[in-house]
Scaffold this motif. Structure first.
Motif, PDB file in Angstrom:
ATOM      1  N   GLY A 108       1.315  -0.237  -0.276  1.00  0.00           N
ATOM      2  CA  GLY A 108       0.787   0.011  -1.890  1.00  0.00           C
ATOM      3  C   GLY A 108      -0.540   0.151  -2.080  1.00  0.00           C
ATOM      4  O   GLY A 108      -1.271   0.898  -2.761  1.00  0.00           O
ATOM      5  N   ASP A 109      -1.155  -1.233  -1.415  1.00  0.00           N
ATOM      6  CA  ASP A 109      -2.407  -1.499  -1.793  1.00  0.00           C
ATOM      7  C   ASP A 109      -3.475  -0.472  -1.040  1.00  0.00           C
ATOM      8  O   ASP A 109      -4.477  -0.022  -1.280  1.00  0.00           O
ATOM      9  N   ALA A 110      -2.658   0.113  -0.016  1.00  0.00           N
ATOM     10  CA  ALA A 110      -3.463   0.951   0.749  1.00  0.00           C
ATOM     11  C   ALA A 110      -3.416   2.657   0.258  1.00  0.00           C
ATOM     12  O   ALA A 110      -3.738   3.461   0.861  1.00  0.00           O
ATOM     13  N   GLY A 111      -2.535   2.507  -0.842  1.00  0.00           N
ATOM     14  CA  GLY A 111      -2.500   4.016  -1.442  1.00  0.00           C
ATOM     15  C   GLY A 111      -1.093   4.504  -1.282  1.00  0.00           C
ATOM     16  O   GLY A 111      -0.939   5.420  -2.163  1.00  0.00           O
ATOM     17  N   PHE A 112      -0.136   3.793  -0.692  1.00  0.00           N
ATOM     18  CA  PHE A 112       1.097   4.283  -0.582  1.00  0.00           C
ATOM     19  C   PHE A 112       1.824   3.890  -1.604  1.00  0.00           C
ATOM     20  O   PHE A 112       2.627   2.837  -1.650  1.00  0.00           O
ATOM     21  N   ASN A 113       1.952   4.464  -2.682  1.00  0.00           N
ATOM     22  CA  ASN A 113       2.564   4.254  -4.098  1.00  0.00           C
ATOM     23  C   ASN A 113       4.075   4.621  -3.958  1.00  0.00           C
ATOM     24  O   ASN A 113       5.154   3.825  -4.468  1.00  0.00           O
ATOM     25  N   ALA A 114       4.146   5.852  -3.722  1.00  0.00           N
ATOM     26  CA  ALA A 114       5.718   6.396  -3.762  1.00  0.00           C
ATOM     27  C   ALA A 114       6.151   7.483  -2.972  1.00  0.00           C
ATOM     28  O   ALA A 114       5.027   8.108  -2.470  1.00  0.00           O
ATOM     29  N   GLY A 115       7.250   7.353  -2.281  1.00  0.00           N
ATOM     30  CA  GLY A 115       7.656   8.403  -1.499  1.00  0.00           C
ATOM     31  C   GLY A 115       9.207   8.716  -1.081  1.00  0.00           C
ATOM     32  O   GLY A 115       9.861   7.924  -1.730  1.00  0.00           O
ATOM     33  N   PHE A 116       9.606   9.092  -0.180  1.00  0.00           N
ATOM     34  CA  PHE A 116      10.757   9.379   0.494  1.00  0.00           C
ATOM     35  C   PHE A 116      10.853   9.662   1.762  1.00  0.00           C
ATOM     36  O   PHE A 116       9.876  10.046   2.570  1.00  0.00           O
ATOM     37  N   SER A 117      11.942   9.302   2.370  1.00  0.00           N
ATOM     38  CA  SER A 117      11.995   9.510   3.867  1.00  0.00           C
ATOM     39  C   SER A 117      12.819  10.891   4.360  1.00  0.00           C
ATOM     40  O   SER A 117      13.456  11.413   3.321  1.00  0.00           O
ATOM     41  N   ARG A 126      20.382   8.797  20.369  1.00  0.00           N
ATOM     42  CA  ARG A 126      19.697   7.666  20.833  1.00  0.00           C
ATOM     43  C   ARG A 126      17.949   8.035  20.772  1.00  0.00           C
ATOM     44  O   ARG A 126      17.213   7.098  21.278  1.00  0.00           O
ATOM     45  N   ARG A 127      17.249   8.653  20.246  1.00  0.00           N
ATOM     46  CA  ARG A 127      16.151   9.166  19.858  1.00  0.00           C
ATOM     47  C   ARG A 127      15.611   9.517  18.378  1.00  0.00           C
ATOM     48  O   ARG A 127      15.422  10.697  18.183  1.00  0.00           O
ATOM     49  N   PRO A 128      15.892   8.668  17.447  1.00  0.00           N
ATOM     50  CA  PRO A 128      15.685   8.860  15.933  1.00  0.00           C
ATOM     51  C   PRO A 128      14.290   9.119  15.712  1.00  0.00           C
ATOM     52  O   PRO A 128      13.331   8.661  16.508  1.00  0.00           O
ATOM     53  N   GLU A 129      14.038   9.928  14.773  1.00  0.00           N
ATOM     54  CA  GLU A 129      12.933  10.604  14.446  1.00  0.00           C
ATOM     55  C   GLU A 129      12.810  10.829  13.148  1.00  0.00           C
ATOM     56  O   GLU A 129      13.771  11.287  12.418  1.00  0.00           O
ATOM     57  N   GLY A 130      11.669  10.873  12.500  1.00  0.00           N
ATOM     58  CA  GLY A 130      11.624  11.050  11.112  1.00  0.00           C
ATOM     59  C   GLY A 130      10.187  10.871  10.457  1.00  0.00           C
ATOM     60  O   GLY A 130       9.242  10.379  11.011  1.00  0.00           O
ATOM     61  N   TRP A 131      10.238  10.881   9.064  1.00  0.00           N
ATOM     62  CA  TRP A 131       9.073  10.871   8.298  1.00  0.00           C
ATOM     63  C   TRP A 131       8.915  10.159   7.043  1.00  0.00           C
ATOM     64  O   TRP A 131      10.266   9.914   6.510  1.00  0.00           O
ATOM     65  N   ASN A 132       7.934   9.768   6.550  1.00  0.00           N
ATOM     66  CA  ASN A 132       7.984   8.827   5.332  1.00  0.00           C
ATOM     67  C   ASN A 132       6.650   9.518   4.626  1.00  0.00           C
ATOM     68  O   ASN A 132       5.747   9.339   4.911  1.00  0.00           O
ATOM     69  N   LEU A 133       7.434  10.305   3.502  1.00  0.00           N
ATOM     70  CA  LEU A 133       6.177  11.089   2.994  1.00  0.00           C
ATOM     71  C   LEU A 133       5.766  10.342   1.862  1.00  0.00           C
ATOM     72  O   LEU A 133       6.521  10.386   0.704  1.00  0.00           O
ATOM     73  N   GLY A 134       4.633   9.711   1.866  1.00  0.00           N
ATOM     74  CA  GLY A 134       4.282   9.054   0.758  1.00  0.00           C
ATOM     75  C   GLY A 134       2.873   9.540  -0.048  1.00  0.00           C
ATOM     76  O   GLY A 134       2.309  10.384   0.421  1.00  0.00           O
ATOM     77  N   SER A 135       2.825   8.862  -1.061  1.00  0.00           N
ATOM     78  CA  SER A 135       1.813   9.628  -2.052  1.00  0.00           C
ATOM     79  C   SER A 135       1.027   8.517  -2.916  1.00  0.00           C
ATOM     80  O   SER A 135       1.494   7.369  -3.252  1.00  0.00           O
ATOM     81  N   SER A 136      -0.079   8.536  -3.152  1.00  0.00           N
ATOM     82  CA  SER A 136      -0.672   7.587  -4.167  1.00  0.00           C
ATOM     83  C   SER A 136      -0.503   7.983  -5.480  1.00  0.00           C
ATOM     84  O   SER A 136      -0.941   7.343  -6.594  1.00  0.00           O
ATOM     85  N   GLN A 137       0.251   9.144  -5.777  1.00  0.00           N
ATOM     86  CA  GLN A 137       0.805   9.725  -7.104  1.00  0.00           C
ATOM     87  C   GLN A 137       1.724   8.604  -7.717  1.00  0.00           C
ATOM     88  O   GLN A 137       2.487   7.899  -6.948  1.00  0.00           O
ATOM     89  N   SER A 138       2.232   8.790  -8.977  1.00  0.00           N
ATOM     90  CA  SER A 138       3.255   8.016  -9.618  1.00  0.00           C
ATOM     91  C   SER A 138       4.683   8.531  -9.033  1.00  0.00           C
ATOM     92  O   SER A 138       4.902   9.511  -8.419  1.00  0.00           O
ATOM     93  N   MET A 139       5.699   7.661  -9.331  1.00  0.00           N
ATOM     94  CA  MET A 139       6.997   7.663  -8.887  1.00  0.00           C
ATOM     95  C   MET A 139       7.415   8.902  -9.447  1.00  0.00           C
ATOM     96  O   MET A 139       8.117   9.786  -8.833  1.00  0.00           O
ATOM     97  N   HIS A 140       7.207   9.271 -10.789  1.00  0.00           N
ATOM     98  CA  HIS A 140       7.777  10.625 -11.353  1.00  0.00           C
ATOM     99  C   HIS A 140       6.982  11.583 -10.822  1.00  0.00           C
ATOM    100  O   HIS A 140       7.736  12.742 -10.844  1.00  0.00           O
ATOM    101  N   GLU A 141       5.538  11.555 -10.513  1.00  0.00           N
ATOM    102  CA  GLU A 141       5.098  12.752  -9.855  1.00  0.00           C
ATOM    103  C   GLU A 141       5.585  13.276  -8.465  1.00  0.00           C
ATOM    104  O   GLU A 141       5.978  14.439  -8.378  1.00  0.00           O
ATOM    105  N   VAL A 142       6.062  12.149  -7.978  1.00  0.00           N
ATOM    106  CA  VAL A 142       6.600  12.340  -6.463  1.00  0.00           C
ATOM    107  C   VAL A 142       7.856  13.092  -6.753  1.00  0.00           C
ATOM    108  O   VAL A 142       8.369  13.828  -5.918  1.00  0.00           O
ATOM    109  N   GLU A 143       8.738  12.519  -7.533  1.00  0.00           N
ATOM    110  CA  GLU A 143      10.011  13.035  -7.916  1.00  0.00           C
ATOM    111  C   GLU A 143       9.965  14.693  -8.233  1.00  0.00           C
ATOM    112  O   GLU A 143      10.903  15.278  -7.646  1.00  0.00           O
TER     113      GLU A 143
END
Length: 249
Positions: A108-117, A126-143
């Motif tokens: 969060g201090d580095a700018g990752f305030n809210a996001g979703f996976s 046996r080979r999990p893969e995925g994304w953490n889509l983060g944003s410096s914007q507010s939780m409501h903006e990301v929603e």
């Protein structure tokens, strides 16, 4: 960057770097400026990571061994449905350990305030893969972004599944080349590195030039990126997509 451009790259068999660059620009355009992509390369290998998180956070993560405690790896990467992530959502998850909360707070201090996976490959493979889509914007903006674009985002990320992880050849650097690169990565200039190591500036240039040749790096900026990628792989974490700044070209 339009979603059609990404599909074109996928259809034409573009290289991982081109696909990552297109995905990064597409997600940034939507408002996701703190993106983390993780793919498990194999049972015995550490994960491959591409990220737009700042360099300082990457160093903090690697140096403190957070791959052992990362809640994204434990909970999000194994979930077939999106999981809210980021500092703004931390209080929703009472099961997080103190160390996990510290990691989320640091992100969060580095700018990752809210996001979703978005998990694009499930543990049964046996080979999990995925994304953490983060944003410096507010939780409501990301929603709001999620509600408007998730139906488009998920097919794009599933299309990129298996297309971003790479394993480059092993490069053996001399101890002096490694010292020069470590000091250059810390922001020191050539003359200061020479004073630190007790050698001439021209010798520092020679060691860096040798390292560039070994790593097939056309510029110092690219050399540092390649070096940190290789260094992270030795710790079982391959880090990509880092924008190294402050290096003399």
């Amino acid at each position: 960057m339009h979603v059609e451009d990404i599909y074109h790259l996928l259809a034409t068999g573009a290289c991982p770097e081109a696909c990552w660059g297109a995905a990064r620009r597409y997600l940034d355009h939507l408002g996701f400026d703190r993106v983390i992509y993780i793919a498990q390369n194999g049972v015995a290998d550490g994960p491959s990571v591409r990220t737009t998180m700042p360099d300082g956070f990457q160093s903090f993560y690697v140096d403190n061994g957070y791959a052992q405690d990362d809640p994204f790896l434990q909970y999000c990467l194994t979930s077939p449905v999106p999981v809210d992530t980021g500092k703004a959502h931390m209080n929703q998850y009472a099961y997080l350990t103190g160390r996990q909360k510290d990691l989320i707070a640091a992100a969060g201090d580095a700018g990752f305030n809210a996001g979703f996976s978005v998990a694009t490959r499930y543990p049964t493979t046996r080979r999990p893969e995925g994304w953490n889509l983060g944003s410096s914007q507010s939780m409501h903006e990301v929603e709001a972004i999620k509600g408007a674009h998730l139906a488009q985002i998920k097919p794009v990320l599933f299309g990129l599944s298996g297309r971003l992880a790479t394993d480059g050849p092993t490069v053996v650097l001399s101890p002096r080349e490694t010292q020069c690169l470590d000091l250059l990565s810390a922001g020191l200039r050539i003359k200061v590195i020479a004073m630190e190591l007790g050698i001439k500036p021209v010798t520092v240039d020679m060691h860096l030039s040798n390292a560039r040749k070994k790593m097939n790096a056309p510029t110092t900026k690219y050399l540092l990126k390649t070096y940190w990628d290789a260094k992270a792989r030795r710790h079982g974490r391959e880090v990509h997509g880092r924008d190294v700044t402050g290096a003399a070209e």
